[in-house]
Design an enzyme around this catalytic site. Structure first.
Site, mmCIF file in Angstrom:
data_model
loop_
_atom_site.group_PDB
_atom_site.id
_atom_site.type_symbol
_atom_site.label_atom_id
_atom_site.label_comp_id
_atom_site.label_asym_id
_atom_site.label_seq_id
_atom_site.Cartn_x
_atom_site.Cartn_y
_atom_site.Cartn_z
ATOM 1 N N CYS A 164 -11.231 2.671 -0.119
ATOM 2 C CA CYS A 164 -9.820 2.985 0.110
ATOM 3 C C CYS A 164 -9.462 2.199 1.350
ATOM 4 O O CYS A 164 -10.215 2.224 2.341
ATOM 5 C CB CYS A 164 -9.631 4.484 0.346
ATOM 6 S SG CYS A 164 -7.975 4.889 0.972
ATOM 7 N N THR A 165 -8.340 1.484 1.304
ATOM 8 C CA THR A 165 -8.031 0.589 2.428
ATOM 9 C C THR A 165 -7.729 1.350 3.720
ATOM 10 O O THR A 165 -7.754 0.761 4.801
ATOM 11 C CB THR A 165 -6.854 -0.338 2.067
ATOM 12 O OG1 THR A 165 -5.748 0.469 1.597
ATOM 13 C CG2 THR A 165 -7.259 -1.334 1.002
ATOM 14 N N HIS A 166 -7.461 2.639 3.609
ATOM 15 C CA HIS A 166 -7.281 3.423 4.842
ATOM 16 C C HIS A 166 -8.599 3.568 5.621
ATOM 17 O O HIS A 166 -8.575 3.740 6.840
ATOM 18 C CB HIS A 166 -6.768 4.829 4.507
ATOM 19 C CG HIS A 166 -5.286 4.904 4.272
ATOM 20 N ND1 HIS A 166 -4.689 4.445 3.130
ATOM 21 C CD2 HIS A 166 -4.278 5.389 5.053
ATOM 22 C CE1 HIS A 166 -3.377 4.654 3.195
ATOM 23 N NE2 HIS A 166 -3.100 5.217 4.356
ATOM 24 N N ASP A 189 0.865 -1.189 0.000
ATOM 25 C CA ASP A 189 0.000 0.000 0.000
ATOM 26 C C ASP A 189 0.897 1.233 0.000
ATOM 27 O O ASP A 189 2.123 1.122 0.174
ATOM 28 C CB ASP A 189 -0.913 -0.006 1.239
ATOM 29 C CG ASP A 189 -1.892 1.170 1.266
ATOM 30 O OD1 ASP A 189 -2.393 1.562 0.191
ATOM 31 O OD2 ASP A 189 -2.165 1.719 2.357
ATOM 32 N N SER A 190 0.287 2.395 -0.149
ATOM 33 C CA SER A 190 1.067 3.637 -0.060
ATOM 34 C C SER A 190 1.413 3.958 1.390
ATOM 35 O O SER A 190 2.344 4.713 1.646
ATOM 36 C CB SER A 190 0.242 4.793 -0.630
ATOM 37 O OG SER A 190 -0.965 4.914 0.106
ATOM 38 N N TYR A 222 -1.165 8.396 -2.796
ATOM 39 C CA TYR A 222 -1.404 8.046 -4.198
ATOM 40 C C TYR A 222 -2.623 8.784 -4.773
ATOM 41 O O TYR A 222 -2.713 8.992 -5.983
ATOM 42 C CB TYR A 222 -1.645 6.536 -4.339
ATOM 43 C CG TYR A 222 -0.385 5.687 -4.296
ATOM 44 C CD1 TYR A 222 0.877 6.244 -4.156
ATOM 45 C CD2 TYR A 222 -0.481 4.297 -4.417
ATOM 46 C CE1 TYR A 222 2.012 5.453 -4.127
ATOM 47 C CE2 TYR A 222 0.654 3.491 -4.399
ATOM 48 C CZ TYR A 222 1.901 4.078 -4.249
ATOM 49 O OH TYR A 222 3.024 3.293 -4.233
ATOM 50 N N GLY A 223 -3.574 9.116 -3.915
ATOM 51 C CA GLY A 223 -4.852 9.684 -4.375
ATOM 52 C C GLY A 223 -4.727 10.863 -5.329
ATOM 53 O O GLY A 223 -5.459 10.938 -6.317
ATOM 54 N N CYS A 275 -4.509 -1.798 -1.742
ATOM 55 C CA CYS A 275 -4.723 -0.382 -2.042
ATOM 56 C C CYS A 275 -5.669 -0.309 -3.235
ATOM 57 O O CYS A 275 -5.381 -0.873 -4.293
ATOM 58 C CB CYS A 275 -3.381 0.268 -2.396
ATOM 59 S SG CYS A 275 -3.505 1.956 -3.000
ATOM 60 N N ASN A 276 -6.811 0.351 -3.050
ATOM 61 C CA ASN A 276 -7.775 0.462 -4.153
ATOM 62 C C ASN A 276 -7.239 1.323 -5.287
ATOM 63 O O ASN A 276 -7.503 1.044 -6.464
ATOM 64 C CB ASN A 276 -9.078 1.093 -3.645
ATOM 65 C CG ASN A 276 -9.891 0.172 -2.776
ATOM 66 O OD1 ASN A 276 -10.832 -0.467 -3.223
ATOM 67 N ND2 ASN A 276 -9.527 0.075 -1.505
ATOM 68 N N THR A 277 -6.512 2.382 -4.956
ATOM 69 C CA THR A 277 -5.997 3.279 -5.993
ATOM 70 C C THR A 277 -5.046 2.507 -6.903
ATOM 71 O O THR A 277 -5.188 2.520 -8.135
ATOM 72 C CB THR A 277 -5.267 4.483 -5.356
ATOM 73 O OG1 THR A 277 -6.099 5.039 -4.338
ATOM 74 C CG2 THR A 277 -4.938 5.539 -6.377
HETATM 75 N N1 DGL Z 1 -4.853 3.126 0.746
HETATM 76 C C1 DGL Z 1 -4.958 3.577 -0.569
HETATM 77 C C2 DGL Z 1 -6.224 3.140 -1.280
HETATM 78 O O1 DGL Z 1 -6.787 2.137 -0.929
HETATM 79 C C3 DGL Z 1 -4.422 4.886 -1.031
HETATM 80 C C4 DGL Z 1 -4.362 6.082 -0.145
HETATM 81 C C5 DGL Z 1 -3.484 7.162 -0.770
HETATM 82 O O2 DGL Z 1 -2.274 6.960 -0.813
HETATM 83 O O3 DGL Z 1 -4.028 8.184 -1.249
HETATM 84 O O4 DGL Z 1 -6.657 3.746 -2.221
#
Ligand code: DGL
Length: 263
Positions: free
Chosen positions: A187-189, A9-10, A41-42, A73-75
């Protein structure tokens, strides 16, 4: 010694995927990689995300020789899953918005998708909505702020309830948003702050994410492997050293990540 499962992930978001996978395979060796040098990453372009993720996963795979890679990470997954699969010789599991279970759960047939700005604009999300939620209104909201809030929480900092409410309103206040009963945490966060989101919600909402499904998929894909009797200490890998990494140690220990390395 069994080869590890590599999470990517990021930042700390992938821990929301690591949790259910570790619960299902408690003694599997784990490497958790966070691209903190590239975080977040967003706001990045598709090209930037795809290039970074492919290059880093190439190096990580070479170094740790994993049995399987989870892009937690979804992104990264909605942009680069196909590229990574084409480049690596190991199975790659992605994390994509859980629109299918959300559509199955929604009574009002209106669902919200909360992700990063990059994720919510992806054609991958259009395809999921068309395939699994064709009879639903699907509204989206990109939130970089929620990513920051989840990072702050896991770095041990106090976050403000009002910030969660503001982000939810970005979704719920859109035309048709008053009908939303189910929200995809795309988003996994965001599952890391699900309790804060639920507490800030103006009404009862069902929050859905894909981590349980990913854990089932990983168990299935790795069914032939004999795991150690005792879990080896997990390794957290970062792309840049610094005080932000040190502050994460207590949270990482909670997920069995006892050692830190820099790529
Ligand atoms: N956790 C990430 C996701 O699922 C990305 C968050 C980020 O770096 O902006 O998209």
């Amino acid at each position: 010694m069994a080869a590890p499962i590599l999470f990517f992930d990021s930042g700390v978001g992938g821990l929301s995927v690591l949790g259910p996978v570790r619960a299902a395979l408690p003694t599997a060796p784990i490497v958790y990689a966070a691209d903190n040098a590239g975080f977040p990453y967003g706001p990045k372009t598709e090209m930037e995300v795809a290039t970074r993720v492919c290059a880093l996963l190439g190096r990580l795979t070479e170094r740790y020789k994993p049995a399987l890679v989870i892009i937690a990470c979804n992104t990264a997954s909605t942009i680069a899953l196909a590229h990574v699969r084409a480049a690596l010789a190991v199975p790659v599991v992605g994390t994509v918005p859980a629109i299918k279970p959300a559509a199955a759960a929604s009574v009002t047939r209106a669902i919200g998708v909360l992700g990063t700005v990059a994720t919510v604009r992806q054609p991958y999300v259009d395809r999921l909505a068309a395939e699994f939620a064709a009879d639903c209104t699907v509204l989206r909201h990109g939130s970089g702020r929620l990513v920051e809030l989840a990072e702050a929480k896991l770095h041990g900092r106090v976050t403000d309830a009002a910030d969660y409410a503001t982000e939810l309103h970005g979704l719920l206040d859109q035309p048709g948003g008053e009908r939303i009963d189910t929200v995809v945490l795309a988003c996994t966060h965001f599952p890391l702050v699900a309790a804060e989101l639920a507490a800030a919600a103006p009404r009862q909402l069902t929050f859905v994410d894909g981590s349980a499904g990913i854990a089932r998929r990983v168990v299935h894909l790795l069914a032939g492997i004999t795991w150690p009797d005792i879990a080896p200490p997990g390794i957290a890998v970062f792309t840049r050293p610094g005080p932000d990494v040190d502050a994460l140690a207590p949270a990482l220990h909670g997920y069995g990540l006892m050692r830190t390395e820099i790529l």
